[in-house]
Design a protein around this motif. Structure first.
Motif, PDB file in Angstrom:
ATOM      1  N   ILE A  61      20.510  11.335 -21.965  1.00 45.79           N
ATOM      2  CA  ILE A  61      21.599  11.519 -21.014  1.00 45.79           C
ATOM      3  C   ILE A  61      21.258  12.686 -20.095  1.00 45.79           C
ATOM      4  O   ILE A  61      21.034  13.804 -20.548  1.00 45.79           O
ATOM      5  N   ALA A  62      21.225  12.415 -18.802  1.00 39.86           N
ATOM      6  CA  ALA A  62      20.962  13.454 -17.811  1.00 39.86           C
ATOM      7  C   ALA A  62      22.253  14.222 -17.542  1.00 39.86           C
ATOM      8  O   ALA A  62      23.338  13.645 -17.554  1.00 39.86           O
ATOM      9  N   THR A  63      22.129  15.518 -17.309  1.00 36.78           N
ATOM     10  CA  THR A  63      23.302  16.333 -17.022  1.00 36.78           C
ATOM     11  C   THR A  63      23.064  17.175 -15.771  1.00 36.78           C
ATOM     12  O   THR A  63      21.941  17.531 -15.447  1.00 36.78           O
ATOM     13  N   LEU A  64      24.158  17.475 -15.089  1.00 36.29           N
ATOM     14  CA  LEU A  64      24.137  18.369 -13.947  1.00 36.29           C
ATOM     15  C   LEU A  64      25.022  19.556 -14.285  1.00 36.29           C
ATOM     16  O   LEU A  64      26.183  19.387 -14.661  1.00 36.29           O
ATOM     17  N   THR A  65      24.474  20.753 -14.181  1.00 32.67           N
ATOM     18  CA  THR A  65      25.233  21.972 -14.425  1.00 32.67           C
ATOM     19  C   THR A  65      25.397  22.697 -13.096  1.00 32.67           C
ATOM     20  O   THR A  65      24.417  22.941 -12.394  1.00 32.67           O
ATOM     21  N   LEU A  66      26.627  23.010 -12.755  1.00 35.98           N
ATOM     22  CA  LEU A  66      26.941  23.719 -11.527  1.00 35.98           C
ATOM     23  C   LEU A  66      27.422  25.118 -11.885  1.00 35.98           C
ATOM     24  O   LEU A  66      28.201  25.288 -12.824  1.00 35.98           O
ATOM     25  N   LYS A  67      26.973  26.103 -11.135  1.00 36.72           N
ATOM     26  CA  LYS A  67      27.363  27.477 -11.392  1.00 36.72           C
ATOM     27  C   LYS A  67      27.677  28.160 -10.064  1.00 36.72           C
ATOM     28  O   LYS A  67      26.883  28.091  -9.127  1.00 36.72           O
ATOM     29  N   THR A  68      28.843  28.787  -9.981  1.00 34.86           N
ATOM     30  CA  THR A  68      29.213  29.611  -8.843  1.00 34.86           C
ATOM     31  C   THR A  68      29.257  31.040  -9.367  1.00 34.86           C
ATOM     32  O   THR A  68      30.003  31.335 -10.292  1.00 34.86           O
ATOM     33  N   PRO A  71      27.367  38.273  -8.096  1.00 32.70           N
ATOM     34  CA  PRO A  71      26.763  39.367  -8.865  1.00 32.70           C
ATOM     35  C   PRO A  71      27.526  40.686  -8.764  1.00 32.70           C
ATOM     36  O   PRO A  71      27.501  41.484  -9.701  1.00 32.70           O
ATOM     37  N   GLY A  72      28.228  40.927  -7.682  1.00 33.24           N
ATOM     38  CA  GLY A  72      28.966  42.176  -7.521  1.00 33.24           C
ATOM     39  C   GLY A  72      30.121  42.310  -8.498  1.00 33.24           C
ATOM     40  O   GLY A  72      30.368  43.373  -9.063  1.00 33.24           O
ATOM     41  N   THR A  73      30.847  41.221  -8.701  1.00 35.59           N
ATOM     42  CA  THR A  73      32.003  41.249  -9.604  1.00 35.59           C
ATOM     43  C   THR A  73      31.661  40.762 -11.004  1.00 35.59           C
ATOM     44  O   THR A  73      32.404  40.995 -11.931  1.00 35.59           O
ATOM     45  N   GLY A  74      30.561  40.030 -11.124  1.00 37.67           N
ATOM     46  CA  GLY A  74      30.179  39.474 -12.418  1.00 37.67           C
ATOM     47  C   GLY A  74      30.909  38.197 -12.768  1.00 37.67           C
ATOM     48  O   GLY A  74      30.844  37.730 -13.903  1.00 37.67           O
ATOM     49  N   ILE A  75      31.595  37.601 -11.816  1.00 42.70           N
ATOM     50  CA  ILE A  75      32.324  36.356 -12.063  1.00 42.70           C
ATOM     51  C   ILE A  75      31.343  35.198 -12.048  1.00 42.70           C
ATOM     52  O   ILE A  75      30.560  35.037 -11.108  1.00 42.70           O
ATOM     53  N   CYS A  76      31.390  34.385 -13.086  1.00 43.79           N
ATOM     54  CA  CYS A  76      30.510  33.220 -13.194  1.00 43.79           C
ATOM     55  C   CYS A  76      31.336  32.017 -13.613  1.00 43.79           C
ATOM     56  O   CYS A  76      31.949  32.010 -14.678  1.00 43.79           O
ATOM     57  N   LEU A  77      31.371  31.004 -12.772  1.00 45.36           N
ATOM     58  CA  LEU A  77      32.092  29.764 -13.062  1.00 45.36           C
ATOM     59  C   LEU A  77      31.066  28.668 -13.308  1.00 45.36           C
ATOM     60  O   LEU A  77      30.152  28.495 -12.516  1.00 45.36           O
ATOM     61  N   GLN A  78      31.233  27.927 -14.403  1.00 43.26           N
ATOM     62  CA  GLN A  78      30.276  26.865 -14.716  1.00 43.26           C
ATOM     63  C   GLN A  78      31.007  25.569 -15.021  1.00 43.26           C
ATOM     64  O   GLN A  78      32.128  25.573 -15.546  1.00 43.26           O
ATOM     65  N   TYR A  79      30.324  24.468 -14.697  1.00 40.80           N
ATOM     66  CA  TYR A  79      30.831  23.132 -15.028  1.00 40.80           C
ATOM     67  C   TYR A  79      29.639  22.223 -15.287  1.00 40.80           C
ATOM     68  O   TYR A  79      28.643  22.275 -14.572  1.00 40.80           O
ATOM     69  N   ARG A  80      29.731  21.399 -16.317  1.00 45.68           N
ATOM     70  CA  ARG A  80      28.656  20.482 -16.669  1.00 45.68           C
ATOM     71  C   ARG A  80      29.213  19.055 -16.714  1.00 45.68           C
ATOM     72  O   ARG A  80      30.289  18.818 -17.243  1.00 45.68           O
ATOM     73  N   THR A  81      28.441  18.110 -16.138  1.00 43.69           N
ATOM     74  CA  THR A  81      28.862  16.712 -16.137  1.00 43.69           C
ATOM     75  C   THR A  81      27.662  15.791 -16.288  1.00 43.69           C
ATOM     76  O   THR A  81      26.531  16.177 -16.008  1.00 43.69           O
ATOM     77  N   ASN A  82      27.934  14.570 -16.734  1.00 40.52           N
ATOM     78  CA  ASN A  82      26.897  13.546 -16.819  1.00 40.52           C
ATOM     79  C   ASN A  82      27.357  12.251 -16.145  1.00 40.52           C
ATOM     80  O   ASN A  82      26.777  11.204 -16.355  1.00 40.52           O
ATOM     81  N   LYS A  83      28.391  12.334 -15.315  1.00 34.78           N
ATOM     82  CA  LYS A  83      28.933  11.165 -14.633  1.00 34.78           C
ATOM     83  C   LYS A  83      28.432  11.121 -13.199  1.00 34.78           C
ATOM     84  O   LYS A  83      28.597  12.067 -12.433  1.00 34.78           O
ATOM     85  N   ALA A  84      27.827  10.013 -12.812  1.00 30.98           N
ATOM     86  CA  ALA A  84      27.184   9.891 -11.500  1.00 30.98           C
ATOM     87  C   ALA A  84      28.182  10.000 -10.350  1.00 30.98           C
ATOM     88  O   ALA A  84      27.898  10.643  -9.336  1.00 30.98           O
ATOM     89  N   GLN A  85      29.342   9.382 -10.466  1.00 33.24           N
ATOM     90  CA  GLN A  85      30.320   9.437  -9.383  1.00 33.24           C
ATOM     91  C   GLN A  85      30.830  10.856  -9.178  1.00 33.24           C
ATOM     92  O   GLN A  85      31.045  11.298  -8.061  1.00 33.24           O
ATOM     93  N   GLU A  86      31.002  11.565 -10.277  1.00 40.78           N
ATOM     94  CA  GLU A  86      31.480  12.933 -10.190  1.00 40.78           C
ATOM     95  C   GLU A  86      30.431  13.851  -9.571  1.00 40.78           C
ATOM     96  O   GLU A  86      30.755  14.765  -8.826  1.00 40.78           O
ATOM     97  N   VAL A  87      29.168  13.578  -9.857  1.00 40.88           N
ATOM     98  CA  VAL A  87      28.080  14.384  -9.312  1.00 40.88           C
ATOM     99  C   VAL A  87      28.092  14.324  -7.788  1.00 40.88           C
ATOM    100  O   VAL A  87      28.036  15.351  -7.114  1.00 40.88           O
ATOM    101  N   SER A  88      28.187  13.138  -7.226  1.00 46.29           N
ATOM    102  CA  SER A  88      28.159  13.014  -5.762  1.00 46.29           C
ATOM    103  C   SER A  88      29.374  13.679  -5.130  1.00 46.29           C
ATOM    104  O   SER A  88      29.260  14.342  -4.094  1.00 46.29           O
TER     105      SER A  88
END
Length: 154
Positions: A61-68, A71-88
């Protein structure tokens, strides 16, 4: 660095972070497609041995991990998905956000909540369809006598 539960939450939080700190915030994408390399062979064999011997091996299963990340504030938002429609959808939305679009322009907060119920609209009544056919006939277009192009039965 916990992962956000839904793509909608990730997009809204990312939009807020990009609006607050547009110069320093970065968006990172990571695509992972597991392969059977020689170094992974032992790990794969061990994991398959733990699973039942009768089960067929599942496709990777291929996965896409997105990270916003800021570095100044140290805020890191992450999301991981394996659904093709959601990726686009995510890639398109993040591209618009990075270009400077606001969250309201993308319709992130005013849309239907993820997993929520949507009320379906009834089909038009037959009387309304008849009115449309009469309007077409008045304009000189007959709705029934028109032939479609293409090959027929031969």
């Amino acid at each position: 660095m916990p992962y956000l539960p839904t793509s909608q939450a990730f997009l809204e939080q990312s939009a807020s972070l990009l609006q607050a700190y547009p110069e320093a915030t970065r968006i990172v994408t990571k695509y992972n497609f597991p392969t059977t390399r020689p170094g992974n062979a032992k790990r794969i064999q061990k994991s398959q041995a733990k699973k039942s011997a009768d089960a067929t091996p599942a496709a990777p299963i291929a996965t896409l991990t997105l990270k916003t990340f800021n570095p100044g504030t140290g805020i890191c938002l992450q999301y991981r998905t394996n659904k093709a429609q959601e990726v686009s959808r995510l890639i398109t939305s993040l591209g618009k956000l990075a270009a400077g679009a606001d969250a309201a322009g993308l319709g992130l907060s005013g849309g239907v909540p993820a997993g929520g119920d949507v009320e379906m609209v009834d089909a038009p009544a037959p009387a309304e369809e008849g009115v449309a056919v009469k309007q077409q006939q008045q304009q000189g277009q007959s709705a029934k006598g028109k032939k479609k192009g293409g090959k027929g039965k031969r």
